[in-house]
Scaffold this motif. Structure first.
Motif, PDB file in Angstrom:
ATOM      1  N   ILE A  20       6.101 -59.176   2.826  1.00 32.68           N
ATOM      2  CA  ILE A  20       5.421 -57.908   3.110  1.00 32.68           C
ATOM      3  C   ILE A  20       6.198 -56.743   2.498  1.00 32.68           C
ATOM      4  O   ILE A  20       5.617 -55.860   1.857  1.00 32.68           O
ATOM      5  N   ILE A  21       7.505 -56.737   2.678  1.00 34.93           N
ATOM      6  CA  ILE A  21       8.339 -55.674   2.099  1.00 34.93           C
ATOM      7  C   ILE A  21       8.234 -55.717   0.576  1.00 34.93           C
ATOM      8  O   ILE A  21       8.095 -54.675  -0.074  1.00 34.93           O
ATOM      9  N   SER A  22       8.285 -56.904   0.000  1.00 29.62           N
ATOM     10  CA  SER A  22       8.194 -57.048  -1.457  1.00 29.62           C
ATOM     11  C   SER A  22       6.862 -56.533  -1.984  1.00 29.62           C
ATOM     12  O   SER A  22       6.800 -55.938  -3.061  1.00 29.62           O
ATOM     13  N   LYS A  23       5.798 -56.740  -1.250  1.00 28.85           N
ATOM     14  CA  LYS A  23       4.485 -56.230  -1.641  1.00 28.85           C
ATOM     15  C   LYS A  23       4.480 -54.703  -1.648  1.00 28.85           C
ATOM     16  O   LYS A  23       3.922 -54.078  -2.553  1.00 28.85           O
ATOM     17  N   GLU A  24       5.119 -54.106  -0.654  1.00 30.47           N
ATOM     18  CA  GLU A  24       5.215 -52.639  -0.621  1.00 30.47           C
ATOM     19  C   GLU A  24       6.051 -52.117  -1.782  1.00 30.47           C
ATOM     20  O   GLU A  24       5.708 -51.102  -2.392  1.00 30.47           O
ATOM     21  N   ILE A  25       7.157 -52.809  -2.084  1.00 29.82           N
ATOM     22  CA  ILE A  25       7.988 -52.433  -3.232  1.00 29.82           C
ATOM     23  C   ILE A  25       7.139 -52.479  -4.491  1.00 29.82           C
ATOM     24  O   ILE A  25       7.177 -51.566  -5.325  1.00 29.82           O
ATOM     25  N   ARG A  55      23.109 -46.056  -3.609  1.00 26.40           N
ATOM     26  CA  ARG A  55      23.437 -46.034  -2.180  1.00 26.40           C
ATOM     27  C   ARG A  55      24.028 -47.392  -1.811  1.00 26.40           C
ATOM     28  O   ARG A  55      23.728 -48.397  -2.472  1.00 26.40           O
ATOM     29  N   THR A  56      24.801 -47.418  -0.760  1.00 26.67           N
ATOM     30  CA  THR A  56      25.427 -48.672  -0.338  1.00 26.67           C
ATOM     31  C   THR A  56      25.387 -48.809   1.175  1.00 26.67           C
ATOM     32  O   THR A  56      25.240 -47.823   1.907  1.00 26.67           O
ATOM     33  N   LEU A 110      16.147 -55.461   0.785  1.00 31.23           N
ATOM     34  CA  LEU A 110      14.749 -55.139   0.495  1.00 31.23           C
ATOM     35  C   LEU A 110      14.285 -53.923   1.288  1.00 31.23           C
ATOM     36  O   LEU A 110      13.655 -53.008   0.743  1.00 31.23           O
ATOM     37  N   LYS A 111      14.599 -53.893   2.584  1.00 28.55           N
ATOM     38  CA  LYS A 111      14.180 -52.773   3.438  1.00 28.55           C
ATOM     39  C   LYS A 111      14.777 -51.449   2.958  1.00 28.55           C
ATOM     40  O   LYS A 111      14.077 -50.442   2.869  1.00 28.55           O
ATOM     41  N   LEU A 112      16.075 -51.456   2.670  1.00 30.20           N
ATOM     42  CA  LEU A 112      16.736 -50.221   2.252  1.00 30.20           C
ATOM     43  C   LEU A 112      16.226 -49.747   0.896  1.00 30.20           C
ATOM     44  O   LEU A 112      16.050 -48.549   0.682  1.00 30.20           O
ATOM     45  N   PHE A 113      15.979 -50.692  -0.010  1.00 29.14           N
ATOM     46  CA  PHE A 113      15.445 -50.300  -1.309  1.00 29.14           C
ATOM     47  C   PHE A 113      14.047 -49.707  -1.154  1.00 29.14           C
ATOM     48  O   PHE A 113      13.716 -48.703  -1.791  1.00 29.14           O
ATOM     49  N   LEU A 114      13.227 -50.300  -0.306  1.00 28.67           N
ATOM     50  CA  LEU A 114      11.887 -49.759  -0.068  1.00 28.67           C
ATOM     51  C   LEU A 114      11.978 -48.335   0.489  1.00 28.67           C
ATOM     52  O   LEU A 114      11.272 -47.436   0.019  1.00 28.67           O
ATOM     53  N   GLU A 115      12.849 -48.115   1.459  1.00 26.93           N
ATOM     54  CA  GLU A 115      13.043 -46.763   1.998  1.00 26.93           C
ATOM     55  C   GLU A 115      13.473 -45.795   0.903  1.00 26.93           C
ATOM     56  O   GLU A 115      13.002 -44.662   0.833  1.00 26.93           O
ATOM     57  N   TYR A 116      14.368 -46.257   0.042  1.00 28.58           N
ATOM     58  CA  TYR A 116      14.884 -45.435  -1.058  1.00 28.58           C
ATOM     59  C   TYR A 116      13.756 -45.010  -2.006  1.00 28.58           C
ATOM     60  O   TYR A 116      13.657 -43.837  -2.365  1.00 28.58           O
TER      61      TYR A 116
END
Length: 169
Positions: free
Chosen positions: A7-12, A130-131, A152-158
């Motif tokens: 799901i996260i990958s789809k949003e990305i 970011r780290t 994945l979550k942090l990259f999506l937020e970014y």
């Protein structure tokens, strides 16, 4: 592969495809799990260029351009190496964004200074990395699952944040 990661990958995918941007990964301890999650979505080839599995320091240095002196002084498991891996894979694969992971998944390999379960994640662009440091040993498989999902979550937020900033400008 967890449903949540898909799901996260789809949003990305939706964000990167809509922006016409590209992504790559530089993974050490996660061994390609982040890339696997990203390509689990059909159409990933439209924005995901590839990944470098840099399991050894030699690969980090030779393919990603991580300074050997940095690894010698701070080890491969540190914030600075996670940052260098993002910048290095952005350059090596000519992408807009990247995600990196370097750490000690276990069960062995830890030290008192860097215990098993210590994983540094990096994400962002060449100019804005970011780290986050993960810690706590839940066992190898869970440590890697947590690192993958968190990256994945942090990259999506970014990228959502980056998209909002562009809209506001």
């Amino acid at each position: 592969m967890s449903l949540e990661n898909k799901i996260i990958s789809k949003e990305i995918q939706q964000y990167l495809y809509d922006q016409g941007k590209t992504l790559a990964t530089a993974e050490s301890c996660t061994g390609g799990r982040i890339a696997e999650a990203i390509i689990s979505v059909p159409g990933a080839s439209n924005y995901f260029k590839g990944g470098i599995i840099s399991y050894t320091n030699e690969v980090k240095e030779n393919l990603l351009g991580v300074d050997p002196q940095l690894i010698e002084e701070k080890t491969a498991v540190c914030e600075e190496v996670a940052i260098a891996m993002v910048k290095g894979v952005c350059k090596a694969l000519d992408v807009d964004f990247a995600i990196s992971a370097t750490g000690i998944a276990g069960p062995g390999g830890g030290t008192p200074e860097i215990p098993v379960g210590t994983i540094w994640l990096g994400y962002g662009s060449r100019d804005d990395v970011r780290t986050i440091k993960l810690s706590g040993d839940e066992g190898r498989d869970i440590n890697l699952a947590i690192a993958t999902r968190t990256a994945l979550k942090l990259f999506l937020e970014y990228i959502k944040e980056s998209d909002l900033e562009q809209i506001e400008d």
